[in-house]
Design an enzyme around this catalytic site. Sequence first.
Site, PDB file in Angstrom:
ATOM      1  N   CYS A   1       0.782  -1.064  -0.104  1.00  0.00           N
ATOM      2  CA  CYS A   1       0.130   0.098   0.010  1.00  0.00           C
ATOM      3  C   CYS A   1       0.970   1.272   0.123  1.00  0.00           C
ATOM      4  CB  CYS A   1      -1.060  -0.066   1.160  1.00  0.00           C
ATOM      5  SG  CYS A   1      -0.370  -0.198   2.628  1.00  0.00           S
TER       6      CYS A   1
ATOM      7  N   ARG B   1      -3.449  -0.874   5.235  1.00  0.00           N
ATOM      8  CA  ARG B   1      -3.967  -1.864   4.367  1.00  0.00           C
ATOM      9  C   ARG B   1      -3.145  -3.155   4.255  1.00  0.00           C
ATOM     10  NH1 ARG B   1      -5.160   2.525  -0.305  1.00  0.00           N
ATOM     11  NH2 ARG B   1      -3.414   2.976   0.812  1.00  0.00           N
TER      12      ARG B   1
ATOM     13  N   ASP C   1      -8.220   3.924   1.089  1.00  0.00           N
ATOM     14  CA  ASP C   1      -7.323   4.208   2.026  1.00  0.00           C
ATOM     15  C   ASP C   1      -8.331   4.793   3.299  1.00  0.00           C
ATOM     16  OD1 ASP C   1      -5.313   5.776   3.382  1.00  0.00           O
ATOM     17  OD2 ASP C   1      -4.674   6.791   1.989  1.00  0.00           O
TER      18      ASP C   1
END
Length: 170
Positions: A20, A26, A137
């Site tokens: 990420c 993540r 996000d």
Amino acid sequence: MNSYLRTITKEEPFKLCFVCLGNICRSPTAEGLFIHKVKEAGLENFFYIDSAGTAAYHVGEPANSKSQTTANKHGIYLPSKARRFEYVDLEEFDLVLAMDSENFLNLRHLDTSGRFTDKIKMMRDFDPKPEDGSVPDPYYGGQEGFENVFQILNRSCETLLNELKEHIVE
Ligand code: 4NP
């Protein structure tokens, strides 16, 4: 057949890197989930699992506290320590999974020779409900965004592991 696929043995474990932006929300969640599923299936000797970020803002940090709280609530531990994804990782890993299209493009740009195109994939290629194809996000949002990310990654990791399992030779 996807060309990143190969026979997976204990001698040659399959190497996955989840990627990420910051490597604190993540990709650490994906890493923790995949480690958990692999252990649950008794397949830990067949995989090498890691995560990294395309940016260096948070290098050395553990997973974000909201990511940890969310994962822990579901019985998942996040062991990551943030690091930046490097060119050598493209050589090292069998499959590199980008969380969103920005991370994907950053990885493709790093692959200046185009040698590694086939091993750079979007994580939500493995989500049965891929929506716009990116894992959103959650960094600037509330707890519910982290839960949404967890659910997306749980589904995607399940599908991914099921696909890879087919290539294990005991
Ligand atoms: P991640 O989330 O890419 O899922 O780890 C983010 C973490 C940090 C920032 C952005 C996204 N940041 O801008 O610092």
